[in-house]
Design an enzyme around this catalytic site. Structure first.
Site, PDB file in Angstrom:
ATOM      1  N   LEU A   1      -6.930   3.834  12.330  1.00  0.00           N
ATOM      2  CA  LEU A   1      -7.541   2.672  12.987  1.00  0.00           C
ATOM      3  C   LEU A   1      -6.719   2.250  14.206  1.00  0.00           C
ATOM      4  O   LEU A   1      -7.273   1.928  15.259  1.00  0.00           O
ATOM      5  CB  LEU A   1      -7.646   1.515  11.991  1.00  0.00           C
ATOM      6  CG  LEU A   1      -8.295   0.228  12.497  1.00  0.00           C
ATOM      7  CD1 LEU A   1      -9.748   0.469  12.884  1.00  0.00           C
ATOM      8  CD2 LEU A   1      -8.201  -0.865  11.433  1.00  0.00           C
ATOM      9  N   SER A   2      -5.386   2.293  14.079  1.00  0.00           N
ATOM     10  CA  SER A   2      -4.512   1.928  15.196  1.00  0.00           C
ATOM     11  C   SER A   2      -4.683   2.870  16.382  1.00  0.00           C
ATOM     12  O   SER A   2      -4.463   2.480  17.529  1.00  0.00           O
ATOM     13  CB  SER A   2      -3.050   1.941  14.747  1.00  0.00           C
ATOM     14  OG  SER A   2      -2.834   1.028  13.691  1.00  0.00           O
TER      15      SER A   2
ATOM     16  N   THR B   1      -8.527   2.688   7.581  1.00  0.00           N
ATOM     17  CA  THR B   1      -8.086   1.335   7.922  1.00  0.00           C
ATOM     18  C   THR B   1      -6.574   1.285   8.127  1.00  0.00           C
ATOM     19  O   THR B   1      -5.986   0.200   8.180  1.00  0.00           O
ATOM     20  CB  THR B   1      -8.488   0.339   6.818  1.00  0.00           C
ATOM     21  OG1 THR B   1      -8.031   0.825   5.549  1.00  0.00           O
ATOM     22  CG2 THR B   1      -9.986   0.155   6.774  1.00  0.00           C
ATOM     23  N   ALA B   2      -5.932   2.449   8.242  1.00  0.00           N
ATOM     24  CA  ALA B   2      -4.487   2.506   8.415  1.00  0.00           C
ATOM     25  C   ALA B   2      -4.146   3.043   9.811  1.00  0.00           C
ATOM     26  O   ALA B   2      -4.641   2.550  10.812  1.00  0.00           O
ATOM     27  CB  ALA B   2      -3.868   3.354   7.298  1.00  0.00           C
TER      28      ALA B   2
ATOM     29  N   ASP C   1       0.823  -1.206   0.000  1.00  0.00           N
ATOM     30  CA  ASP C   1       0.000   0.000   0.000  1.00  0.00           C
ATOM     31  C   ASP C   1       0.860   1.261   0.000  1.00  0.00           C
ATOM     32  O   ASP C   1       0.475   2.293  -0.563  1.00  0.00           O
ATOM     33  CB  ASP C   1      -0.930   0.001   1.215  1.00  0.00           C
ATOM     34  CG  ASP C   1      -2.145  -0.893   1.018  1.00  0.00           C
ATOM     35  OD1 ASP C   1      -2.322  -1.414  -0.093  1.00  0.00           O
ATOM     36  OD2 ASP C   1      -2.903  -1.085   1.986  1.00  0.00           O
ATOM     37  N   GLY C   2       2.044   1.198   0.635  1.00  0.00           N
ATOM     38  CA  GLY C   2       2.940   2.353   0.635  1.00  0.00           C
ATOM     39  C   GLY C   2       3.369   2.740  -0.773  1.00  0.00           C
ATOM     40  O   GLY C   2       3.482   3.923  -1.092  1.00  0.00           O
TER      41      GLY C   2
ATOM     42  N   ASP D   1      -0.311  13.355  22.170  1.00  0.00           N
ATOM     43  CA  ASP D   1       0.837  13.018  21.323  1.00  0.00           C
ATOM     44  C   ASP D   1       0.675  13.589  19.916  1.00  0.00           C
ATOM     45  O   ASP D   1       1.634  13.601  19.140  1.00  0.00           O
ATOM     46  CB  ASP D   1       0.993  11.497  21.223  1.00  0.00           C
ATOM     47  CG  ASP D   1       1.628  10.907  22.478  1.00  0.00           C
ATOM     48  OD1 ASP D   1       1.837  11.661  23.441  1.00  0.00           O
ATOM     49  OD2 ASP D   1       1.904   9.698  22.492  1.00  0.00           O
TER      50      ASP D   1
ATOM     51  N   GLN E   1       5.179   9.727   4.881  1.00  0.00           N
ATOM     52  CA  GLN E   1       6.327   9.811   3.994  1.00  0.00           C
ATOM     53  C   GLN E   1       6.818  11.242   3.800  1.00  0.00           C
ATOM     54  O   GLN E   1       8.010  11.506   3.902  1.00  0.00           O
ATOM     55  CB  GLN E   1       5.985   9.171   2.646  1.00  0.00           C
ATOM     56  CG  GLN E   1       5.635   7.680   2.791  1.00  0.00           C
ATOM     57  CD  GLN E   1       5.273   7.035   1.477  1.00  0.00           C
ATOM     58  OE1 GLN E   1       5.759   7.420   0.424  1.00  0.00           O
ATOM     59  NE2 GLN E   1       4.408   6.039   1.525  1.00  0.00           N
TER      60      GLN E   1
END
Length: 297
Positions: free
Chosen positions: A190-191, A186-187, A71-72, A175, A246
Site C-alpha cells: 500500500l505504501s 494493506t502493508a 502484526d509483525g 528500486d 524479516q
C-alpha cells in the site's frame, strides 16, 4: 464451533506485552483450559508454572494459538505455523493491527466470547519463495504479507526481468518489486502505491518500487500464478529478497526468484462483528460516517 481446550500463547517482547500476557494468563487460568507458553516468552514471565514448548511444535499440541504483539508478531507466528492446523487469534500491542484485532482492554470480553464459541474464522494464503542459482536452490522462505526484491542500497536502482506463469512481462529498472498477498495489500504494498485487496480474494498483486518509467503500474494476477524475477547481469549490487521484512536471502546477478502460493493456509479467528472495512476506516483514517439516506419527501 470448535471447543478450545489446549491454548498456546505466543508473542515477543515489546511495549506493554508482559502486562497484557499476565492479564491473558489470568483469564485462561479461570477457563479450565490447558495453557502452553512459547519458549521465547518464558523468560518474560518468571515463576509462571506453565508448560513451555518450542514455537515449531506449539501448533501441533494446541487447538488455538493466541499471539500477543503487533502484526509483525503474528506474521512471525504465521510462518512458523504454516503446516499446522491450529487457528490464530491476535491481541494487538503494536500500532496498526490489521491482523491483531483485539485490543488489550477487550481481553476478558472478546477472548472470553471466543472461548465460548462466538467467533468467525477466515483463511489467508501465504507465499512460498525460492531463490535458484545455476539450477540449485540457495534459499527459501514463507510470507503472509509480501516477498520483496530490492536493490538493498539507498539511491541505487536495480534491473530485473519479470515473468508470470513463464510468460515474459517486462524488464525493469527500479528500486525493486513487491509481490503481495491480499493480506499484505494493506502493508508495504500500500505504501508503494498498490491497491487494497479484500482478504477473501484469490489474487496476488505485483507492485514496482519507484520504477524508472511512469507507465509501470501495479498488476493483479491470479492467486495460483507463478511469479519469477531474474536478477540481470548488469547489476553491480547483490539485491536481497525479504519475506515479510524479516527473512532475508541475498541474491546475485543471474539468480532467479520464484514466488508461488503455499498449499497450506493460515486460519485466523476474529470476534463476532469483525469487519475488514471497519478496520480500514479505523487504521487508515477513512471517513467513518454512514451515508445519509435520501428523504422520501
Amino acid at each position: 464451533m470448535e471447543n478450545f481446550r489446549n491454548i498456546g500463547v505466543m508473542g515477543r517482547e515489546g511495549n506493554g506485552v508482559v502486562e497484557t500476557l499476565r492479564r491473558l494468563l489470568v483469564l485462561l487460568e479461570g477457563r479450565n483450559v490447558t495453557t502452553v507458553l512459547d519458549e521465547s516468552l518464558s523468560p518474560l514471565l518468571p515463576d509462571h508454572g506453565l508448560r513451555v514448548c518450542p514455537r515449531k511444535m506449539i501448533g501441533e499440541i494446541c487447538d488455538l494459538i493466541i499471539v500477543v504483539g503487533g502484526d509483525g508478531s503474528l506474521l512471525g507466528a504465521a510462518r512458523s505455523l504454516t503446516r499446522q492446523s491450529a487457528p490464530v487469534l491476535g491481541v494487538n500491542r503494536g500500532r496498526l493491527g490489521f491482523l491483531t484485532d483485539i485490543s488489550p482492554g477487550e481481553i476478558e470480553s472478546q477472548i472470553g466470547a471466543v472461548l465460548d464459541g462466538h467467533y468467525v474464522t477466515e483463511k489467508r494464503f501465504l507465499l512460498d519463495v525460492e531463490v535458484m542459482r545455476d539450477g540449485a536452490r540457495i534459499g527459501r522462505g514463507d510470507a503472509l504479507n509480501d516477498v520483496v526484491l530490492n536493490s538493498g542500497t539507498s539511491g541505487h536502482m536495480m534491473e530485473f526481468e519479470l515473468f508470470v506463469d513463464g510468460e515474459f512481462v517486462y524488464r525493469q529498472r527500479s528500486d525493486g518489486l513487491i509481490v503481495s498477498t491480499p493480506t499484505g495489500s494493506t502493508a508495504y504494498s500500500l505504501s508503494a502505491g498498490g491497491p487494497i485487496m479484500h482478504p477473501r480474494l484469490d489474487a496476488i498483486v505485483i507492485v514496482p518500487m519507484f520504477p524508472h518509467t511512469l507507465s509501470s503500474r501495479p498488476i493483479v494476477i491470479g492467486g495460483n500464478s507463478e511469479v519469477k524475477m531474474v536478477v540481470c547481469a548488469s547489476n553491480v549490487v547483490n539485491p536481497p529478497v525479504t519475506c515479510d521484512g524479516q527473512v532475508k536471502i541475498t541474491t546475485q546477478p543471474g539468480d532467479a526468484i520464484y514466488v508461488r502460493k503455499k498449499p497450506h493456509k493460515l486460519k485466523l479467528i476474529h470476534p463476532l462483528g469483525h469487519s475488514f472495512y471497519a478496520s480500514c476506516r479505523d487504521k487508515l483514517g477513512w471517513g467513518g460516517h454512514m451515508p445519509i439516506e435520501p428523504s422520501d419527501d
